[in-house]
Structures are given as structure tokens and as C-alpha cells.
Design an enzyme around this catalytic site. Structure first.
Site, mmCIF file in Angstrom:
data_model
loop_
_atom_site.group_PDB
_atom_site.id
_atom_site.type_symbol
_atom_site.label_atom_id
_atom_site.label_comp_id
_atom_site.label_asym_id
_atom_site.label_seq_id
_atom_site.Cartn_x
_atom_site.Cartn_y
_atom_site.Cartn_z
ATOM 1 N N HIS A 181 1.326 -1.295 0.094
ATOM 2 C CA HIS A 181 0.200 0.046 -0.235
ATOM 3 C C HIS A 181 0.803 1.377 -0.166
ATOM 4 O O HIS A 181 0.632 2.215 -0.839
ATOM 5 C CB HIS A 181 -0.687 -0.034 1.396
ATOM 6 C CG HIS A 181 -2.145 -1.238 1.646
ATOM 7 N ND1 HIS A 181 -1.233 -1.732 2.512
ATOM 8 C CD2 HIS A 181 -2.725 -1.086 0.997
ATOM 9 C CE1 HIS A 181 -2.788 -2.951 2.158
ATOM 10 N NE2 HIS A 181 -3.799 -2.052 1.199
ATOM 11 N N GLN A 192 -0.636 -4.477 -9.191
ATOM 12 C CA GLN A 192 -0.898 -5.086 -9.913
ATOM 13 C C GLN A 192 -0.655 -6.321 -9.335
ATOM 14 O O GLN A 192 -1.309 -7.668 -9.763
ATOM 15 C CB GLN A 192 0.539 -5.097 -11.049
ATOM 16 C CG GLN A 192 1.017 -6.193 -11.600
ATOM 17 C CD GLN A 192 0.006 -6.439 -12.882
ATOM 18 O OE1 GLN A 192 -0.724 -5.446 -13.355
ATOM 19 N NE2 GLN A 192 -0.266 -7.581 -13.388
ATOM 20 N N MET A 244 3.399 -9.030 -0.410
ATOM 21 C CA MET A 244 2.552 -8.980 0.620
ATOM 22 C C MET A 244 0.819 -8.692 0.107
ATOM 23 O O MET A 244 -0.017 -8.738 -1.099
ATOM 24 C CB MET A 244 3.250 -6.774 0.675
ATOM 25 C CG MET A 244 4.457 -7.332 1.065
ATOM 26 S SD MET A 244 5.001 -5.976 1.658
ATOM 27 C CE MET A 244 6.450 -6.249 2.189
ATOM 28 N N ARG A 304 -3.847 -10.380 3.824
ATOM 29 C CA ARG A 304 -4.162 -11.707 4.552
ATOM 30 C C ARG A 304 -2.866 -12.675 4.941
ATOM 31 O O ARG A 304 -3.684 -13.730 5.132
ATOM 32 C CB ARG A 304 -5.094 -12.117 2.915
ATOM 33 C CG ARG A 304 -6.377 -11.647 3.147
ATOM 34 C CD ARG A 304 -7.185 -12.980 2.111
ATOM 35 N NE ARG A 304 -8.553 -11.679 2.023
ATOM 36 C CZ ARG A 304 -9.143 -10.909 1.128
ATOM 37 N NH1 ARG A 304 -8.714 -10.139 0.338
ATOM 38 N NH2 ARG A 304 -10.879 -10.385 1.532
HETATM 39 P P1 AMP Z 1 -6.465 -4.028 -0.566
HETATM 40 O O1 AMP Z 1 -6.956 -3.085 1.167
HETATM 41 O O2 AMP Z 1 -5.799 -5.338 -0.551
HETATM 42 O O3 AMP Z 1 -7.752 -3.859 -1.104
HETATM 43 O O4 AMP Z 1 -5.318 -3.160 -1.235
HETATM 44 C C1 AMP Z 1 -5.018 -1.846 -1.970
HETATM 45 C C2 AMP Z 1 -4.165 -1.648 -3.037
HETATM 46 O O5 AMP Z 1 -3.388 -1.778 -2.512
HETATM 47 C C3 AMP Z 1 -5.366 -2.429 -4.133
HETATM 48 O O6 AMP Z 1 -4.835 -1.517 -5.393
HETATM 49 C C4 AMP Z 1 -3.752 -3.557 -4.399
HETATM 50 O O7 AMP Z 1 -3.452 -4.165 -5.523
HETATM 51 C C5 AMP Z 1 -2.364 -3.002 -3.635
HETATM 52 N N1 AMP Z 1 -2.333 -4.383 -2.988
HETATM 53 C C6 AMP Z 1 -2.071 -4.899 -2.013
HETATM 54 N N2 AMP Z 1 -0.978 -5.568 -1.810
HETATM 55 C C7 AMP Z 1 0.133 -4.973 -2.481
HETATM 56 C C8 AMP Z 1 1.650 -5.580 -3.440
HETATM 57 N N3 AMP Z 1 1.661 -6.228 -2.358
HETATM 58 N N4 AMP Z 1 2.023 -4.295 -3.945
HETATM 59 C C9 AMP Z 1 1.487 -3.124 -4.774
HETATM 60 N N5 AMP Z 1 0.108 -2.900 -4.279
HETATM 61 C C10 AMP Z 1 -0.362 -3.739 -3.655
#
Ligand code: AMP
Length: 277
Positions: A34, A145, A181, A184
Site C-alpha cells: 500500500h 498489479q 505482500m 491476508r
Molecule cells: P487492499 O487493501 O488489499 O484492497 O489493496 C489496496 C490497494 O493496494 C489495491 O490497489 C491493491 O492492488 C494494492 N496492493 C495490495 N497489495 C499490494 C502489493 N503487495 N504490492 C502492490 N500493491 C498492492
């Protein structure tokens, strides 16, 4: 850093931000993945807004909405260090007030892969991201991505609904051993955490096969399946070698593809992907 919850407070704070405004939508429990999006937004925008909202409508009935990890205090400290201007933490009641009945549905590209395994998931994603776009009115929005199909869905929706927003997709941030990363990952027991690297290994093996001349889609899928089969704690939900834009499964010769997978490690469902070619 301004922190707001209500729509009125969000709009008032938004009115005071310098343009261009960059938005990073998240579900919280933030990690370096993030933060990499925030850092990219910081480089390209005069103001950075982060939303934290565990969106109930993108979870299926049997999924982990109730268990989804949350730590707002830690999230806010990370965002403060990353020099974020504004954080919006709406409640479910603010996002979905009683009587809510309007949905954004993206059609073909939501049907395979995650869409097939998680019915309704992308309707929830497209709807909440539309609401975030309307409320915050950013000039740029940043996605990872890591969620490759989500990125494609957001791009399509932004184009189709004429949002004047540039969508920027940032590379997947990984742990030193290659595990992508993810919030979860917190569910994984130590032994499962070790096993979870098998997703990265499977993608790496397929990419290595591609790099050394393997071009058959079915064979690339088989390389991933064989690698995953060697890990007793892994239960494959799908592996895919798909067209990078339409996300339809490829057969025969491939010159460019999205390799992706969903794999249960114990009870935890993990996804990962590589773009090849
Ligand atoms: P989430 O909180 O899981 O909904 O993720 C929020 C944003 O962070 C989304 O655009 C995800 O694709 C991005 N994101 C989550 N994990 C990663 C990661 N390991 N590397 C890059 N972006 C991430």
C-alpha cells in the site's frame, strides 16, 4: 494529516487540497505494498488522499469479511509517516445508507478468474471505487498489479463511465522470499507462511520456462500446477495463462500473457500473478 469520516467533512477537506490530487483506495491493515502506491502518488501529485474502507459488498457470503484484519491506529501512523494529506475512513452506513440500490457492473472482463470464483466481487469493487471517485474527485488513482484483474476492471470502468481520472498501476511489492505482500498474509500460521512462497515459485518457474522458449499456454499452466502440487499445504483453486487485456484463457502459442493463480494455503486464500512477454 486530516482524518475525516463523514461525506460532508470529506468534501470540505477535499476543497482545500491542491491539484493534482492522487487517490489510493485501500481496505486498511496497511503494508509496504500500500505504501508503495502512496509513495508513487506523492511523487506525482500535489495532494495525496487515502481511503480506508473494508467494503462489505465485495465479499461473498462465505468469505472473510468478519475476520478481515483491522488496525486503524497503525494504519494512520504509517500514512502520517508517508506524508499523506487526507485520510477518509467512511463507515458502511455512510457508503451504503439504508435503501441503497445502485450498482456498477463491468461485464466481460469480470467473468473469468477472480470473477468466476467470487461472484459479485467485482460489482462490489466497481461500485465502491465509483463512489470513491465521485466523492474525492482525484485527478489520478493508484492501484496494485497484485490484483491484476481488479486493475483491468477499474481501467475499463473509468474509460466507460468517462471519469476524468488517470489510472496508475504499480508493481507488486514482495517479501524477501518472493511472497506478495497482502493483508491476508496475517492469517498464515508460521508453517503456512513458509509454504505460501510456492505461489511465487510457481510463477517464477513458468516465467523461466517462457524465457527459455516455452510458448505453449497449456504447458505453462502445467509448470505452475506441478510446482504447486509439490507443496502439501497448497490447494489450487485455479491457475491461468490468459490474454493480458481480455483475460480469456489462452490455448496454443502465447507471446504475451497474464499468468495468475488463486491458491488456498490452509484456510487462507492467496492470489498472485506475473505478466510475461
Ligand atoms: P487492499 O487493501 O488489499 O484492497 O489493496 C489496496 C490497494 O493496494 C489495491 O490497489 C491493491 O492492488 C494494492 N496492493 C495490495 N497489495 C499490494 C502489493 N503487495 N504490492 C502492490 N500493491 C498492492
Amino acid at each position: 494529516m486530516i482524518i475525516v469520516e463523514t461525506l460532508d467533512d470529506l468534501r470540505a477537506a477535499r476543497a482545500g487540497l491542491l491539484s493534482p490530487v492522487g487517490l489510493v483506495p485501500t481496505m486498511g491493515y496497511l503494508h509496504q505494498g500500500h505504501i508503495s502506491l502512496v509513495q508513487q502518488a506523492r511523487l506525482e501529485c500535489a495532494s495525496v488522499v487515502v481511503s480506508i474502507f473494508v467494503n462489505p459488498t465485495q465479499f461473498g457470503a462465505n468469505e472473510d469479511l468478519g475476520a478481515y484484519p483491522r488496525d486503524l491506529k497503525h494504519d494512520l501512523a504509517l500514512l502520517q509517516s508517508a506524508n499523506v494529506d487526507l485520510v477518509w475512513t467512511p463507515s458502511s452506513e455512510i457508503m451504503y445508507p439504508p435503501g441503497f440500490q445502485t450498482w456498477v457492473t463491468v461485464e466481460d472482463i469480470t467473468k473469468p478468474l477472480e470473477g468466476a470464483m467470487r461472484p459479485g466481487h467485482f460489482r462490489g469493487v466497481a461500485t465502491v471505487v465509483s463512489k470513491l471517485f465521485n466523492a474525492i474527485q482525484p485527478q489520478k488513482a493508484y492501484f496494485g498489479q497484485k490484483d491484476a484483474q481488479q486493475a483491468t476492471v477499474i481501467r475499463q470502468m473509468t474509460h466507460d463511465l468517462d471519469f476524468p481520472i488517470e489510472i496508475i498501476i504499480c508493481p507488486t511489492v514482495r517479501e524477501p522470499d518472493g511472497l506478495a505482500m497482502s493483508s491476508r498474509n496475517a492469517y498464515l500460521k508460521p508453517e503456512e507462511r513458509q509454504a505460501a512462497v510456492v505461489l511465487f515459485r510457481a510463477l517464477s518457474n513458468a516465467k523461466a520456462a517462457f524465457t527459455t522458449g516455452e510458448r505453449d499456454a497449456a504447458h505453462l499452466r502445467q509448470v505452475m500446477l506441478d510446482t504447486l502440487a509439490a507443496e502439501p499445504l497448497a490447494r489450487v483453486q485455479y491457475v491461468s495463462c490468459a490474454h493480458p487485456y481480455t483475460l480469456t484463457e489462452l490455448e496454443g502459442r502465447v507471446d504475451q500473457a497474464l499468468l495468475s493463480m488463486a491458491v488456498f494455503i490452509g484456510k487462507t486464500r492467496l492470489i498472485d500473478n506475473f505478466m510475461i512477454g
